[in-house]
Design a protein around this motif. Structure first.
Motif, PDB file in Angstrom:
ATOM      1  N   LEU A 138       0.660  -1.566  -0.484  1.00  0.00           N
ATOM      2  CA  LEU A 138      -0.073  -0.176  -0.125  1.00  0.00           C
ATOM      3  C   LEU A 138       1.486   0.867   0.007  1.00  0.00           C
ATOM      4  N   ASP A 141       1.361   1.531  -3.068  1.00  0.00           N
ATOM      5  CA  ASP A 141      -0.148   1.892  -4.808  1.00  0.00           C
ATOM      6  C   ASP A 141      -1.079   1.601  -3.488  1.00  0.00           C
ATOM      7  N   SER A 143      -4.049   3.117  -3.628  1.00  0.00           N
ATOM      8  CA  SER A 143      -5.849   3.004  -4.615  1.00  0.00           C
ATOM      9  C   SER A 143      -6.351   1.830  -3.991  1.00  0.00           C
ATOM     10  N   ASP A 144      -6.056   0.730  -2.954  1.00  0.00           N
ATOM     11  CA  ASP A 144      -6.844  -0.549  -2.684  1.00  0.00           C
ATOM     12  C   ASP A 144      -7.428   0.298  -1.452  1.00  0.00           C
ATOM     13  N   ASP A 146     -10.209  -2.152  -0.458  1.00  0.00           N
ATOM     14  CA  ASP A 146      -9.670  -3.195   0.635  1.00  0.00           C
ATOM     15  C   ASP A 146      -8.856  -3.199   0.826  1.00  0.00           C
ATOM     16  N   GLY A 147      -7.930  -2.933   0.479  1.00  0.00           N
ATOM     17  CA  GLY A 147      -6.619  -3.670   1.446  1.00  0.00           C
ATOM     18  C   GLY A 147      -6.464  -2.572   2.265  1.00  0.00           C
TER      19      GLY A 147
END
Length: 205
Positions: A138, A141, A143-144, A146-147
């Motif tokens: 994360l 990235d 933008s996740d 759910d992560g």
């Protein structure tokens, strides 16, 4: 020192394995993404390198992929020399992995909570390995959605309130440009009670 050895002497399975093992030690036993990459490079140079295969199996276990870890370690034992001194470590790891509960939980919402049914040692390895990898991903990235929710939940399960608050704040910064995702983030965190109070989610007016 391990990086310098690779730079000066060139890549080899042993030198890549040395780097990977040093990174695992520095991360208190967690096979980070960087360490896993080093072991993968070692296996690309020597597909039967036992140290690299063992740690790739450990990475799978820490990601909650018990079946994959067991398959790697069984294959490692199947091809081990009769006098190999390291086989007892692999057997002990398999015994730990395959004792009830046999299947290590995966990193989704229900499975992280199910880690409470594992032994303290299994839970620490599985959850902390998953959390470290997820947080690292994360950070590159954000933008996740759910992560981020899984990361906050995992910290809440671990009782690490400060980390849960920090992850929620990081998530809001990463998703600041998407109001839809921000609303879904807050709604998801509210459902983590009592984690919602931990991360300071307020009811929308």
């Amino acid at each position: 020192a391990r990086r310098n050895a690779l730079r000066l002497l060139g890549p080899s399975a042993a030198r890549e394995g040395d780097l990977g093992e040093a990174l695992v030690a520095a991360a208190n036993g967690v096979v980070t993404a960087e360490a896993k990459a080093a072991f993968d490079r070692a296996l690309a140079l020597d597909a039967r390198d036992p140290r690299a295969k063992f740690f790739v199996g450990l990475a799978a276990e820490q990601d909650g992929k018990a079946a994959e870890a067991a398959a790697i370690w069984h294959d490692l034992l199947a091809h081990a020399p009769a006098d190999a001194s390291w086989t007892h470590v692999v057997r002990e790891s398999l015994a730990r992995l395959e004792q009830p509960p046999a299947a290590a939980p995966g990193p989704d919402a229900a499975d992280v909570a199910a880690a409470a049914d594992m032994s303290a040692d299994q839970r620490a390895r599985m959850v902390r390995g998953m959390v470290a990898r997820l947080a690292e991903r994360l950070s590159h990235d954000g933008s996740d959605l759910d992560g981020w929710v899984r990361l906050v939940r995992a910290y809440a399960v671990l009782g690490e309130d400060d980390h849960a608050r920090a992850a929620a704040a990081d998530a809001r910064r990463a998703l600041a440009g998407d109001q839809g995702k921000l609303r879904r983030l807050d709604d998801a965190i509210k459902q983590l009670a009592p984690a919602a109070s931990v991360v300071g989610v307020e009811e929308r007016k």
